[in-house]
Write a protein that holds these residues in place. Structure first.
Motif, mmCIF file in Angstrom:
data_model
loop_
_atom_site.group_PDB
_atom_site.id
_atom_site.type_symbol
_atom_site.label_atom_id
_atom_site.label_comp_id
_atom_site.label_asym_id
_atom_site.label_seq_id
_atom_site.Cartn_x
_atom_site.Cartn_y
_atom_site.Cartn_z
ATOM 1 N N GLY A 182 0.801 -1.221 0.000
ATOM 2 C CA GLY A 182 0.000 0.000 0.000
ATOM 3 C C GLY A 182 0.825 1.258 0.000
ATOM 4 O O GLY A 182 1.680 1.454 -0.866
ATOM 5 N N ALA A 183 0.592 2.086 0.992
ATOM 6 C CA ALA A 183 1.248 3.395 1.088
ATOM 7 C C ALA A 183 2.762 3.224 1.026
ATOM 8 O O ALA A 183 3.340 2.437 1.763
ATOM 9 C CB ALA A 183 0.843 4.078 2.384
ATOM 10 N N THR A 184 3.372 3.954 0.127
ATOM 11 C CA THR A 184 4.808 3.849 -0.077
ATOM 12 C C THR A 184 5.452 5.221 0.070
ATOM 13 O O THR A 184 4.977 6.195 -0.495
ATOM 14 C CB THR A 184 5.120 3.287 -1.478
ATOM 15 N N ARG A 185 6.533 5.241 0.833
ATOM 16 C CA ARG A 185 7.314 6.471 1.020
ATOM 17 C C ARG A 185 8.718 6.201 0.501
ATOM 18 O O ARG A 185 9.349 5.202 0.882
ATOM 19 C CB ARG A 185 7.360 6.842 2.491
ATOM 20 N N ILE A 186 9.206 7.070 -0.369
ATOM 21 C CA ILE A 186 10.530 6.910 -0.960
ATOM 22 C C ILE A 186 11.323 8.181 -0.705
ATOM 23 O O ILE A 186 10.872 9.281 -1.037
ATOM 24 C CB ILE A 186 10.448 6.648 -2.474
ATOM 25 N N ALA A 187 12.496 8.012 -0.106
ATOM 26 C CA ALA A 187 13.401 9.143 0.119
ATOM 27 C C ALA A 187 14.727 8.816 -0.551
ATOM 28 O O ALA A 187 15.365 7.806 -0.228
ATOM 29 C CB ALA A 187 13.600 9.380 1.609
ATOM 30 N N PHE A 188 15.123 9.652 -1.500
ATOM 31 C CA PHE A 188 16.387 9.463 -2.201
ATOM 32 C C PHE A 188 17.482 10.193 -1.442
ATOM 33 O O PHE A 188 17.322 11.353 -1.068
ATOM 34 C CB PHE A 188 16.290 10.003 -3.632
ATOM 35 N N GLY B 60 22.560 8.400 -3.664
ATOM 36 C CA GLY B 60 22.585 7.253 -4.569
ATOM 37 C C GLY B 60 21.774 6.060 -4.117
ATOM 38 O O GLY B 60 21.794 5.016 -4.762
ATOM 39 N N GLU B 61 21.089 6.187 -3.007
ATOM 40 C CA GLU B 61 20.234 5.119 -2.501
ATOM 41 C C GLU B 61 18.803 5.632 -2.400
ATOM 42 O O GLU B 61 18.548 6.822 -2.524
ATOM 43 C CB GLU B 61 20.661 4.670 -1.102
ATOM 44 N N ALA B 62 17.913 4.700 -2.162
ATOM 45 C CA ALA B 62 16.528 5.065 -1.878
ATOM 46 C C ALA B 62 16.115 4.324 -0.610
ATOM 47 O O ALA B 62 16.311 3.113 -0.507
ATOM 48 C CB ALA B 62 15.614 4.684 -3.032
ATOM 49 N N ARG B 63 15.612 5.064 0.346
ATOM 50 C CA ARG B 63 15.023 4.477 1.546
ATOM 51 C C ARG B 63 13.538 4.362 1.247
ATOM 52 O O ARG B 63 12.870 5.356 0.975
ATOM 53 C CB ARG B 63 15.253 5.365 2.762
ATOM 54 N N VAL B 64 13.048 3.137 1.275
ATOM 55 C CA VAL B 64 11.671 2.865 0.867
ATOM 56 C C VAL B 64 10.943 2.177 2.021
ATOM 57 O O VAL B 64 11.401 1.159 2.533
ATOM 58 C CB VAL B 64 11.638 1.944 -0.378
ATOM 59 N N SER B 65 9.828 2.746 2.421
ATOM 60 C CA SER B 65 8.946 2.113 3.407
ATOM 61 C C SER B 65 7.595 1.942 2.744
ATOM 62 O O SER B 65 7.036 2.896 2.188
ATOM 63 C CB SER B 65 8.808 2.966 4.669
ATOM 64 N N ALA B 66 7.082 0.723 2.782
ATOM 65 C CA ALA B 66 5.807 0.416 2.135
ATOM 66 C C ALA B 66 4.954 -0.411 3.085
ATOM 67 O O ALA B 66 5.415 -1.416 3.639
ATOM 68 C CB ALA B 66 6.045 -0.351 0.845
ATOM 69 N N SER B 67 3.716 0.018 3.261
ATOM 70 C CA SER B 67 2.816 -0.762 4.106
ATOM 71 C C SER B 67 2.417 -2.035 3.360
ATOM 72 O O SER B 67 2.442 -2.093 2.129
ATOM 73 C CB SER B 67 1.568 0.046 4.467
ATOM 74 N N PHE B 68 2.075 -3.069 4.130
ATOM 75 C CA PHE B 68 1.604 -4.301 3.509
ATOM 76 C C PHE B 68 0.516 -4.926 4.365
ATOM 77 O O PHE B 68 0.438 -4.706 5.569
ATOM 78 C CB PHE B 68 2.748 -5.307 3.298
#
Length: 143
Positions: A75-81, A84-92
Motif C-alpha cells: 500500500g502506502a509507499t514512502r521513498i526518500a532518495f 545514490g540510494e533510496a530508503r523505501v517504506s511500504a505498508s503491507f
C-alpha cells in the motif's frame, strides 16, 4: 519532481510488486530481481530469520509451503532518495491460507497480518534492487 525521479519511483514500485508476486506465487528465483546478491533480509518481527538472499529463499520456500494460498498487498509507499540510494517504506497486508481451495474464514491455519517493509535500495546495472529489507510486523491474527 523531474523525469528521472519519476522514472525511479516507477521502477521502485515495480520492484515492490515483483517482491509480492514472488512471495505469493512461490517463484523464489524472481527474488534475484528484487534483491542484490549481498542483500540482508530480516523477517524477525514476524518470527522468521535474518539472513542473506540465498538463505531467505530457502527459508521462504520451506515455511510458506504450509500456506499455498498467499496474497500480499503493498500500500502506502514512502521513498526518500539520498546519496545514490533510496530508503523505501511500504505498508503491507497479507493473508496466508492453508489451501488454495475455498476455506471458511474461521479455518485453522488462516493467518492475516500487516505492517511495513523497510528497504534500502540501490540503482544497479540491472535497475533498482533492494540491498536490505527489514519487515516491521504491526499486527497478526491466526486461526
Amino acid at each position: 519532481m523531474d523525469d528521472r525521479e519519476t522514472a525511479d519511483r516507477l521502477q521502485i514500485a515495480e520492484v515492490l510488486a515483483r517482491y509480492a508476486y514472488a512471495i505469493d506465487s512461490g517463484d523464489w528465483d524472481l527474488l534475484d530481481e528484487v534483491f542484490t546478491p549481498d542483500a540482508m533480509i530480516d523477517y524477525q518481527t514476524a518470527g522468521g530469520i535474518r539472513g542473506t538472499r540465498a538463505e531467505a529463499k530457502i527459508w521462504l520456500a520451506d515455511v510458506l509451503a504450509n500456506w499455498p494460498g498467499r496474497l500480499h498487498l503493498i500500500g502506502a509507499t514512502r521513498i526518500a532518495f539520498e546519496a545514490g540510494e533510496a530508503r523505501v517504506s511500504a505498508s503491507f497486508a497479507d493473508t496466508l491460507a492453508p489451501s488454495r481451495e475455498l476455506v471458511s474464514a474461521d479455518s485453522k491455519g488462516l493467518i492475516q497480518g500487516g505492517g511495513w517493509y523497510h528497504h534500502r535500495m540501490l540503482r544497479t546495472a540491472d535497475g533498482w534492487r533492494s540491498r536490505e529489507l527489514v519487515e516491521e510486523q504491526s499486527w497478526r491474527t491466526i486461526q
